[in-house]
Design an enzyme around this catalytic site. Structure first.
Site, PDB file in Angstrom:
ATOM      1  N   PHE A 120      43.119  19.947  49.321  1.00 41.28           N
ATOM      2  CA  PHE A 120      44.518  19.679  49.004  1.00 41.28           C
ATOM      3  C   PHE A 120      45.057  18.585  49.923  1.00 41.28           C
ATOM      4  O   PHE A 120      44.467  18.279  50.965  1.00 41.28           O
ATOM      5  CB  PHE A 120      45.344  20.962  49.154  1.00 41.28           C
ATOM      6  CG  PHE A 120      45.771  21.556  47.833  1.00 41.28           C
ATOM      7  CD1 PHE A 120      44.851  21.760  46.823  1.00 41.28           C
ATOM      8  CD2 PHE A 120      47.089  21.910  47.597  1.00 41.28           C
ATOM      9  CE1 PHE A 120      45.233  22.305  45.607  1.00 41.28           C
ATOM     10  CE2 PHE A 120      47.482  22.459  46.393  1.00 41.28           C
ATOM     11  CZ  PHE A 120      46.553  22.655  45.388  1.00 41.28           C
ATOM     12  N   GLN A 233      61.448  19.438  50.529  1.00 44.85           N
ATOM     13  CA  GLN A 233      60.258  18.781  49.979  1.00 44.85           C
ATOM     14  C   GLN A 233      60.440  18.450  48.506  1.00 44.85           C
ATOM     15  O   GLN A 233      60.795  19.310  47.694  1.00 44.85           O
ATOM     16  CB  GLN A 233      59.034  19.685  50.135  1.00 44.85           C
ATOM     17  CG  GLN A 233      57.758  19.028  49.626  1.00 44.85           C
ATOM     18  CD  GLN A 233      56.513  19.815  49.993  1.00 44.85           C
ATOM     19  OE1 GLN A 233      56.151  20.746  49.293  1.00 44.85           O
ATOM     20  NE2 GLN A 233      55.890  19.451  51.094  1.00 44.85           N
ATOM     21  N   HIS A 235      58.270  17.490  45.408  1.00 48.17           N
ATOM     22  CA  HIS A 235      56.882  17.457  44.932  1.00 48.17           C
ATOM     23  C   HIS A 235      56.697  16.176  44.134  1.00 48.17           C
ATOM     24  O   HIS A 235      57.508  15.863  43.262  1.00 48.17           O
ATOM     25  CB  HIS A 235      56.590  18.680  44.051  1.00 48.17           C
ATOM     26  CG  HIS A 235      55.131  18.924  43.836  1.00 48.17           C
ATOM     27  ND1 HIS A 235      54.354  18.096  43.061  1.00 48.17           N
ATOM     28  CD2 HIS A 235      54.296  19.877  44.295  1.00 48.17           C
ATOM     29  CE1 HIS A 235      53.108  18.550  43.049  1.00 48.17           C
ATOM     30  NE2 HIS A 235      53.051  19.625  43.802  1.00 48.17           N
ATOM     31  N   LEU A 245      56.474  21.864  37.139  1.00 46.01           N
ATOM     32  CA  LEU A 245      55.466  21.484  38.125  1.00 46.01           C
ATOM     33  C   LEU A 245      54.142  21.094  37.469  1.00 46.01           C
ATOM     34  O   LEU A 245      53.631  21.811  36.606  1.00 46.01           O
ATOM     35  CB  LEU A 245      55.225  22.648  39.086  1.00 46.01           C
ATOM     36  CG  LEU A 245      54.097  22.460  40.119  1.00 46.01           C
ATOM     37  CD1 LEU A 245      54.452  21.350  41.095  1.00 46.01           C
ATOM     38  CD2 LEU A 245      53.832  23.767  40.853  1.00 46.01           C
ATOM     39  N   GLU A 248      49.371  20.060  42.346  1.00 44.98           N
ATOM     40  CA  GLU A 248      48.542  19.184  43.161  1.00 44.98           C
ATOM     41  C   GLU A 248      47.058  19.399  42.865  1.00 44.98           C
ATOM     42  O   GLU A 248      46.225  18.533  43.135  1.00 44.98           O
ATOM     43  CB  GLU A 248      48.833  19.465  44.637  1.00 44.98           C
ATOM     44  CG  GLU A 248      48.272  18.456  45.603  1.00 44.98           C
ATOM     45  CD  GLU A 248      48.864  18.635  46.988  1.00 44.98           C
ATOM     46  OE1 GLU A 248      48.111  18.531  47.957  1.00 44.98           O
ATOM     47  OE2 GLU A 248      50.086  18.887  47.084  1.00 44.98           O
ATOM     48  N   ARG A 279      52.640  15.379  50.635  1.00 47.26           N
ATOM     49  CA  ARG A 279      53.571  15.233  49.519  1.00 47.26           C
ATOM     50  C   ARG A 279      54.733  14.285  49.811  1.00 47.26           C
ATOM     51  O   ARG A 279      55.220  13.599  48.909  1.00 47.26           O
ATOM     52  CB  ARG A 279      54.103  16.612  49.115  1.00 47.26           C
ATOM     53  CG  ARG A 279      53.049  17.463  48.465  1.00 47.26           C
ATOM     54  CD  ARG A 279      53.498  18.888  48.249  1.00 47.26           C
ATOM     55  NE  ARG A 279      52.470  19.651  47.556  1.00 47.26           N
ATOM     56  CZ  ARG A 279      52.544  20.951  47.318  1.00 47.26           C
ATOM     57  NH1 ARG A 279      53.602  21.628  47.742  1.00 47.26           N
ATOM     58  NH2 ARG A 279      51.583  21.575  46.672  1.00 47.26           N
ATOM     59  N   HIS A 349      61.018  20.812  45.398  1.00 48.75           N
ATOM     60  CA  HIS A 349      59.971  21.814  45.237  1.00 48.75           C
ATOM     61  C   HIS A 349      59.992  22.915  46.301  1.00 48.75           C
ATOM     62  O   HIS A 349      59.584  24.038  46.037  1.00 48.75           O
ATOM     63  CB  HIS A 349      58.614  21.112  45.283  1.00 48.75           C
ATOM     64  CG  HIS A 349      57.438  22.001  45.066  1.00 48.75           C
ATOM     65  ND1 HIS A 349      57.220  22.668  43.880  1.00 48.75           N
ATOM     66  CD2 HIS A 349      56.398  22.344  45.879  1.00 48.75           C
ATOM     67  CE1 HIS A 349      56.096  23.372  43.955  1.00 48.75           C
ATOM     68  NE2 HIS A 349      55.586  23.208  45.172  1.00 48.75           N
ATOM     69  N   ARG A 390      55.755  20.448  54.334  1.00 50.31           N
ATOM     70  CA  ARG A 390      54.738  21.477  54.101  1.00 50.31           C
ATOM     71  C   ARG A 390      53.525  20.890  53.400  1.00 50.31           C
ATOM     72  O   ARG A 390      53.658  20.139  52.436  1.00 50.31           O
ATOM     73  CB  ARG A 390      55.308  22.608  53.239  1.00 50.31           C
ATOM     74  CG  ARG A 390      54.267  23.648  52.868  1.00 50.31           C
ATOM     75  CD  ARG A 390      54.855  24.785  52.078  1.00 50.31           C
ATOM     76  NE  ARG A 390      55.278  24.427  50.744  1.00 50.31           N
ATOM     77  CZ  ARG A 390      54.470  24.338  49.681  1.00 50.31           C
ATOM     78  NH1 ARG A 390      53.164  24.515  49.824  1.00 50.31           N
ATOM     79  NH2 ARG A 390      54.953  24.046  48.497  1.00 50.31           N
TER      80      ARG A 390
END
Length: 581
Positions: A120, A233, A235, A245, A248, A279, A349, A390
């Site tokens: 990730f 955040q 996304h 969404l 990722e 991100r 997000h 994050r």
């Protein structure tokens, strides 16, 4: 007044809340554990998590380690992470992945039978365990079923309206029973707040409609502090124009981001990590491409976007690893990812900030002292494990780890704490005051009043203007002014439905009332923080400034205003360095 006594009260029923409930029930045999939640069944936003859950499972095979996971987390958070919290996350996360497997989560397997793990963004090793791209669904289904088998009482469709805190001690929570239209008082020795985030404070978000953030406003009114709320955040890949969404995981499985010229533009912004940069970096890259005129434009909405390219990925692999993605883009965009680009753009997000806690989730008052008997976990809390940004797949780990830690601590406290010292007369007075606020002040019809939708849109517009992907002092000043004006109109909102049973208009108004207060903290934190760090990027202060701003923002209510102060970040192992990807 309906009075319900619980030894441990957990507010919220997402991963953090249910994990806390399960642990409290297992650790505190004989205790009465209550879960108070405004949703029905396992419908908290955790169910929408797609990508996976980070944890070091096979260090010998992958060359991974707890220390490396913690370092990636600290670097990904642009060094605003409290490093003891990052170490705790890394050490405890593998245990949680295995716990969830034990209660029935069907983790996707590698050919050798071990739990499969994918790479990730911002992670230096493949350490994200996943269940196809429906990880949250499988986790919540298993955990909800498990909790229902334990001595836990679930009070579903109960909207918390007030935290009862007196003399720095948690006494309970008042909640609106949406089914009956009545307020209930839950008295308890210990409590865990696990109500999730507040994406619906913004115009475009990947979060569900229940994520309105009102608990942060309730926390402020109860004398608690909020921390690092300016770090919101975005996304990078939400489906245009809906904001749904696009995980990722799509980039982890080999997806490219391309502009309208067909370029993999991430080479300009993160040449080493490309699409798997953190991100905040990818989101700014997409907005920069749009501002440079290299994005696509959605005809109906006018939104600028880029393309997520999966056309080169084997279709059978897509079916195996990303079945939800195939279903979502076909249903909501009419697209086959094997043949067409998926239109994506950044959307709100996650909140890195939340209720101010210590490393173990104990809730702290405005002066930094512990509010006895009260903990917070998951996105509602700020244990400072995410810092300024994050990393993807750390959120499920955080929710499960701190859900367990706070559930254990709350059960232990409830077993050892003395009987609640607050007299019934004092509690009754608090209840009656809340009843007047909800049913007399908020629930009323006023000729020529302002519509709820109008005020909500004004608050969302103010946050979108001031706390977007890119920020500027002048825009923040304007946004704060707009928010102040909109907040003052809440008391003038015309409620058309004055009934009590399932009054969704009243529910939205109560949420809006708390949301507006929390929104002020977001904008004030962004205005005062005159640097760029992680998800907070100031065009007028584009550099990170460790000399002045390597600190947490702590905000609390004082009279009718908000006071902001700062606390140092706990740096135990890794000094700040240039964050390059």
């Amino acid at each position: 007044m309906e009075y319900i006594y619980c030894d441990v009260i957990i507010i919220g029923s997402g991963l953090a809340g249910l994990r806390a409930a399960a642990t409290a029930a297992e650790a505190g045999r004989g205790l009465k554990i209550c879960v108070v939640t405004k949703v029905s069944g396992p419908r908290s936003h955790s169910i929408a998590a797609e990508g996976g859950m980070a944890g070091v499972l096979y260090p010998e095979a992958t060359g991974d380690s707890y220390e490396l996971h913690a370092y990636d987390t600290v670097k990904g958070g642009d060094f605003l992470v409290d490093q003891d919290a990052a170490v705790l996350l890394a050490e405890e996360a593998p245990r949680e992945i295995l716990y969830l497997e034990k209660i029935g989560v069907p983790w996707t397997r590698a050919p050798d039978g071990r739990i499969a793990q994918r790479l990730f963004g911002g992670m230096s090793r493949p350490r994200t365990a996943f269940a196809k791209d429906k990880t949250g669904f499988y986790i919540m289904s298993a955990l909800y079923r498990h909790v229902r088998e334990l001595p836990v009482e679930l009070y579903e469709e109960h909207l918390a309206t007030r935290l009862v805190v007196k003399r720095r001690r948690f006494l309970g929570v008042i909640a609106l029973d949406l089914r009956r239209g009545e307020l209930k008082l839950f008295r308890g020795r210990a409590g865990v707040v696990a109500t999730g985030g507040g994406g619906r404070m913004f115009k475009l978000t990947t979060m569900g409609y229940a994520n309105t953030g009102e608990m942060w406003g309730l926390a402020l009114r109860a004398g608690l502090a909020l921390k690092d709320m300016e770090f919101v955040q975005w996304h990078p890949t939400a489906l245009v124009p809906s904001g749904i969404l696009i995980s990722e995981a799509a980039r982890a499985e080999g997806g490219y981001l391309v502009n309208r010229l067909g370029e993999r533009f991430m080479k300009r912004y993160a040449p080493q990590k490309m699409e798997l940069a953190p991100r905040d970096i990818v989101s700014r890259a997409i907005v920069s491409e749009c501002e440079a005129g290299r994005g696509f434009v959605h005809e109906e909405s006018g939104m600028c976007y880029v393309g997520l390219d999966l056309r080169h990925v084997d279709r059978e692999r897509l079916k195996e690893r990303l079945p939800l993605l195939l279903e979502v883009v076909k249903t909501y965009a009419g697209i086959d990812p094997s043949e067409d680009l998926i239109p994506v753009a950044p959307a709100v997000h996650y909140f890195m900030g939340g209720i101010h806690t210590d490393t173990y989730g104990r809730v702290l008052a405005s002066d930094g002292s512990w509010v006895r008997g009260l903990w917070a976990a998951g996105e509602a809390a700020a244990v400072s494990v995410h810092g300024a940004n994050r990393l993807g797949s750390n959120s499920l780990s955080e929710c499960s780890v701190w859900g367990r830690l706070t559930g254990e601590a709350a059960a232990k406290y409830a077993m050892e704490a003395p009987q609640d010292p607050a007299p019934d007369a004092e509690i009754k007075l608090i209840y009656e005051e809340e009843e007047r606020r909800i049913f007399d002040k908020l629930l009323h019809r006023e000729t020529g009043g302002i519509s709820l939708g109008q005020v909500k849109a004004a608050i969302q517009n103010a946050l979108h203007r001031g706390a977007g992907v890119f920020r500027h002092g002048s825009e923040l000043e304007r946004a704060i002014s707009e928010l102040t004006k909109a907040s003052a109109q809440i008391g003038q909102i015309n409620v058309h439905d004055v009934g009590r049973v399932y009054n969704m208009e009243l529910k939205e108004l109560v949420e809006l009332d708390g949301m507006a207060l929390a929104a002020h903290v977001v904008l004030l934190g962004a205005y005062f923080r005159r640097e760029s760090r992680g998800a907070h990027y100031r065009l007028d202060y584009p550099a990170r400034d460790d000399a002045k701003w390597l600190v947490h923002t702590v905000a609390y209510k004082y009279g009718e205003g908000i006071v902001v102060r700062w606390e140092p970040v706990r740096i135990t192992r890794w000094p700040p360095e240039v964050r390059a990807y």
